[in-house]
Design an enzyme around this catalytic site. Structure first.
Site, PDB file in Angstrom:
ATOM      1  N   ASN A 196     -22.372  -5.863  44.025  1.00 23.90           N
ATOM      2  CA  ASN A 196     -23.619  -5.811  44.807  1.00 23.90           C
ATOM      3  C   ASN A 196     -24.393  -7.108  44.638  1.00 23.90           C
ATOM      4  O   ASN A 196     -23.936  -8.021  43.953  1.00 23.90           O
ATOM      5  CB  ASN A 196     -24.454  -4.587  44.404  1.00 23.90           C
ATOM      6  CG  ASN A 196     -24.819  -4.632  42.928  1.00 23.90           C
ATOM      7  OD1 ASN A 196     -25.483  -5.551  42.480  1.00 23.90           O
ATOM      8  ND2 ASN A 196     -24.358  -3.639  42.174  1.00 23.90           N
TER       9      ASN A 196
ATOM     10  N   PRO B 234     -19.793   6.400  35.117  1.00 24.36           N
ATOM     11  CA  PRO B 234     -20.697   7.047  34.159  1.00 24.36           C
ATOM     12  C   PRO B 234     -22.104   6.485  34.327  1.00 24.36           C
ATOM     13  O   PRO B 234     -22.270   5.316  34.686  1.00 24.36           O
ATOM     14  CB  PRO B 234     -20.116   6.642  32.796  1.00 24.36           C
ATOM     15  CG  PRO B 234     -19.321   5.410  33.059  1.00 24.36           C
ATOM     16  CD  PRO B 234     -18.808   5.530  34.465  1.00 24.36           C
TER      17      PRO B 234
ATOM     18  N   ILE C 133     -24.921   5.042  32.608  1.00 28.16           N
ATOM     19  CA  ILE C 133     -25.128   4.425  31.279  1.00 28.16           C
ATOM     20  C   ILE C 133     -26.508   4.795  30.732  1.00 28.16           C
ATOM     21  O   ILE C 133     -26.645   5.245  29.598  1.00 28.16           O
ATOM     22  CB  ILE C 133     -24.983   2.888  31.381  1.00 28.16           C
ATOM     23  CG1 ILE C 133     -23.610   2.534  31.953  1.00 28.16           C
ATOM     24  CG2 ILE C 133     -25.203   2.244  30.015  1.00 28.16           C
ATOM     25  CD1 ILE C 133     -23.461   1.079  32.366  1.00 28.16           C
TER      26      ILE C 133
HETATM   27  N1  CTP Z   1     -27.885   3.084  35.842  1.00 21.86           N
HETATM   28  C1  CTP Z   1     -26.939   3.157  34.833  1.00 21.86           C
HETATM   29  N2  CTP Z   1     -25.682   3.554  35.109  1.00 21.86           N
HETATM   30  C2  CTP Z   1     -25.325   3.920  36.354  1.00 21.86           C
HETATM   31  C3  CTP Z   1     -26.276   3.872  37.408  1.00 21.86           C
HETATM   32  C4  CTP Z   1     -27.546   3.440  37.109  1.00 21.86           C
HETATM   33  O1  CTP Z   1     -27.258   2.804  33.682  1.00 21.86           O
HETATM   34  N3  CTP Z   1     -24.101   4.316  36.591  1.00 21.86           N
HETATM   35  C5  CTP Z   1     -29.253   2.690  35.501  1.00 21.86           C
HETATM   36  C6  CTP Z   1     -29.698   1.399  36.116  1.00 21.86           C
HETATM   37  O2  CTP Z   1     -29.450   0.303  35.233  1.00 21.86           O
HETATM   38  C7  CTP Z   1     -31.191   1.647  36.293  1.00 21.86           C
HETATM   39  C8  CTP Z   1     -31.272   3.112  36.581  1.00 21.86           C
HETATM   40  O3  CTP Z   1     -30.090   3.679  36.037  1.00 21.86           O
HETATM   41  O4  CTP Z   1     -31.900   1.415  35.098  1.00 21.86           O
HETATM   42  C9  CTP Z   1     -31.392   3.484  38.022  1.00 21.86           C
HETATM   43  O5  CTP Z   1     -30.419   2.835  38.780  1.00 21.86           O
HETATM   44  P1  CTP Z   1     -30.381   3.008  40.356  1.00 21.86           P
HETATM   45  O6  CTP Z   1     -29.171   2.304  40.879  1.00 21.86           O
HETATM   46  O7  CTP Z   1     -31.702   2.676  40.957  1.00 21.86           O
HETATM   47  O8  CTP Z   1     -30.239   4.560  40.482  1.00 21.86           O
HETATM   48  P2  CTP Z   1     -29.055   5.521  40.525  1.00 21.86           P
HETATM   49  O9  CTP Z   1     -29.015   6.302  39.275  1.00 21.86           O
HETATM   50  O10 CTP Z   1     -27.802   4.805  40.889  1.00 21.86           O
HETATM   51  O11 CTP Z   1     -29.524   6.490  41.701  1.00 21.86           O
HETATM   52  P3  CTP Z   1     -29.481   6.290  43.316  1.00 21.86           P
HETATM   53  O12 CTP Z   1     -28.363   5.340  43.586  1.00 21.86           O
HETATM   54  O13 CTP Z   1     -29.262   7.651  43.809  1.00 21.86           O
HETATM   55  O14 CTP Z   1     -30.825   5.764  43.690  1.00 21.86           O
END
Ligand code: CTP
Length: 424
Positions: free
Chosen positions: A225, A322, A324
Site C-alpha cells: 500500500n 493476523p 498485530i
Molecule cells: N493493525 C495491525 N495489524 C493488522 C491490521 C491493523 O496491527 N493486521 C493496526 C494498525 O497498525 C493500526 C490499527 O491496527 O494501528 C488500525 O489499522 P487500520 O488499517 O486502520 O484498521 P484495520 O484494523 O485494518 O480495520 P479496517 O481496515 O476495517 O479499517
C-alpha cells in the site's frame, strides 16, 4: 527574529574547533545550526586554524571568530555586557552549550586535566558548569581513539558530566580504516537537538511498527500500500529524543533510521507480527503506526506466474492477516496497560480512514482494546510530509491540527508521556 518551528530556535551555542582534519565538517555543522535558528559563536584553537580559516567560520556564523585569550573585543554571546578583555568569561556567559567539534585527542587530555593555556580550553574551564553543558565530538586516527589513554580520558570526561558523542567508523584521512572519525554534521546536529529535548520518556521502552507490509503473490510480485512510514519514523525519532529506548519495526520503506533507534526490517504482516510479539515483551509502550495489509494471497507461488497464452488470468484467493495491534493489546500486559496498571504495556493504535474519522476511530479503539487511538485520513497523508491527527481515548477527543509529521510526532510523544504521568 526567532522562528520557534526551527529546531534550535533561540539557542546560543559556542562552537569550538580544535585541530583536526575533521574541521571541514565544522563548517557544515555551523551552517546547519544557524539554519535551525541557533546563534553560533565560533572559537578556534591555533591548531584548528591550520585546517580551517577564521574567514570561513566567520562568514558561516555571521560573527567574529575568536582565538586568543588576550582578545579585548569579545562581548557576551547573548550580545550583552561590554568588551572588558575577558573573552573566556564573556564568551561563555549566556551560552546554552559549548560544542567542541572536532575535539582532538590532545584537547580531550587538556580538558581532563583542567588545563587552560589557550582561549578554548580556558573557556571550558571558566564556564558555569551547571548552566553551560560541554558536548564533545571526538575526531582522530583509530589508533589514537583506541589508545587506553584516550579511552580513559573519555570515560573520565563522561563521569565529570560532559557529553561525549559517538565516533564514526570507516575510511580515515590517514588512509587507515576504523573507529575515530568525527560524526557527520547532520549526525551531530541530530544529537544536539536530542540533547536539548526534555526527557519526558526517560526509562520507557518504546516499540513502534511503521510503513506498509508486502504480501507476496509470487517471487517477483506482491501486494502493498501507499504508506511511506514517515509518521512512524518521526515518532521513533521523537521518542528517542525524549529519552526512550526505541525499537522500530519497519516494513519496506526507503527512509533512513533515526539516530539512536534500533531498527528491525520486515516485509510481510506475518514477519511484522513475529517481530512485534517478540519485542513487545521488553516494551512499556507499543505504537502501531504501520499500515498492515489486511489480507495476503493464500498460496504464494514458488515460481513466477507466467501467461499461458490463453488470456486466462490467475485466480488469487486471500486469507486474513493476523491483527498485530489487537493481539498485543489483548495480551496480559496489554490488558494491564488498558486499565492503567504500572507494569502494563500502553498500546497506541492508528486508524487510517477515508471518511467519518471520529466515529471510525472511536469504534476502532474499542475493537482493538487500546487506551489511545490516533485517527488520520489515509489518502490525505500517505507519502506526505504533513498530517493532522485526532487523539481518541475513552473519555475525550483531542485534535492535533495540520502540521509536519515531525511536529505532530513531538506532540504525540508529549501527549503519551503526560498520559503516563511523565513530564520533563
Ligand atoms: N493493525 C495491525 N495489524 C493488522 C491490521 C491493523 O496491527 N493486521 C493496526 C494498525 O497498525 C493500526 C490499527 O491496527 O494501528 C488500525 O489499522 P487500520 O488499517 O486502520 O484498521 P484495520 O484494523 O485494518 O480495520 P479496517 O481496515 O476495517 O479499517
Amino acid at each position: 527574529m526567532s522562528n520557534s518551528s526551527l529546531e534550535l530556535a533561540g539557542k546560543n551555542i559556542v562552537l569550538g574547533l580544535s585541530g583536526g582534519i575533521a574541521a571541514y565538517k565544522a563548517a557544515e555543522l555551523c551552517r546547519a545550526m544557524v539554519k535551525e535558528g541557533a546563534s553560533v559563536q565560533v572559537v578556534m584553537t591555533e591548531a584548528a586554524e591550520h585546517f580551517m580559516t577564521k574567514v570561513t567560520m566567520q562568514a558561516l556564523s555571521g560573527r567574529q571568530v575568536f582565538g586568543s585569550q588576550w582578545d579585548d573585543t569579545a562581548v557576551r554571546v547573548n550580545g550583552e555586557g561590554i568588551a572588558n578583555n575577558m573573552p573566556h568569561i564573556n564568551l561563555t556567559r549566556g551560552a546554552d552549550a559549548i560544542v567542541i567539534a572536532p575535539c582532538s585527542a590532545d584537547f580531550m587530555a587538556k580538558l581532563l586535566h583542567g588545563r587552560a593555556d589557550e582561549l578554548l580550553s580556558l573557556m571550558c574551564l571558566a564556564r558555569p558548569i551547571a548552566e553551560v553543558p560541554l558536548i564533545l565530538a571526538p575526531a582522530m586516527n583509530r589508533e589514537m581513539w583506541a589508545n587506553p589513554a584516550t579511552q580513559r580520558n573519555v570515560a573520565q570526561l563522561k563521569q565529570d558530566g560532559n557529553t561525549v558523542l559517538d565516533v564514526g567508523e570507516g575510511d580515515q584521512a590517514c588512509g587507515e580504516v576504523g573507529d575515530g572519525r568525527m560524526l557527520e554534521a547532520d549526525e551531530i546536529l541530530a544529537d544536539l537537538i536530542a540533547f536539548f529535548t526534555p526527557k519526558s520518556l526517560l526509562g520507557q521502552k518504546v516499540l513502534i511498527t511503521a510503513g506498509p507490509t508486502y504480501e507476496a503473490i509470487d517471487p517477483v510480485r506482491g501486494i502493498t500500500n501507499l504508506s511511506s512510514g514517515k509518521m512512524g519514523f518521526a515518532i521513533a525519532r521523537a521518542a528517542y529524543e525524549a529519552g526512550a529506548d526505541v525499537t522500530l519495526i519497519a516494513g519496506p520503506v526507503s527512509l533512513s533510521t533515526p539516530r539512536g533507534v534500533k531498527r528491525v526490517d520486515v516485509k510481510s504482516a506475518h514477519n511484522m507480527m513475529l517481530a512485534a510479539v517478540k519485542y513487545a515483551d521488553y516494551a512499556t509502550i507499543f505504537i502501531a503506526s504501520a499500515a498492515v495489509a489486511d489480507w495476503r494471497p493464500t498460496n504464494p507461488a514458488d515460481q513466477k506466474l507466467k501467461k499461458d497464452g490463453t488470456g486466462d488470468v490467475p485466480q488469487l484467493s486471500f486469507v486474513e492477516n493476523p491483527d498485530i495491534l489487537a493481539t498485543i493489546a489483548q495480551s496480559e500486559r496489554g490488558k494491564k496497560g488498558l486499565s492503567g496498571m504500572p507494569d502494563g504495556l500502553f498500546c497506541v493504535g492508528f486508524a487510517a480512514e477515508s471518511q467519518d474519522l471520529l466515529v471510525n476511530a472511536q469504534a476502532k479503539r474499542i475493537r482493538k482494546g487500546v487506551p489511545l487511538l490516533v485517527g488520520n485520513i489515509g489518502p490525505a497523508t500517505f507519502g506526505q510530509d504533513d498530517n493532522a491527527l485526532l487523539l481518541v481515548d475513552a473519555k475525550s477527543v483531542k485534535e492535533l491540527t495540520r502540521a509536519s509529521k515531525r511536529e505532530l510526532a513531538k506532540q504525540l510523544v508529549a501527549d503519551i508521556a503526560a498520559r503516563l504521568g511523565q513530564s520533563a
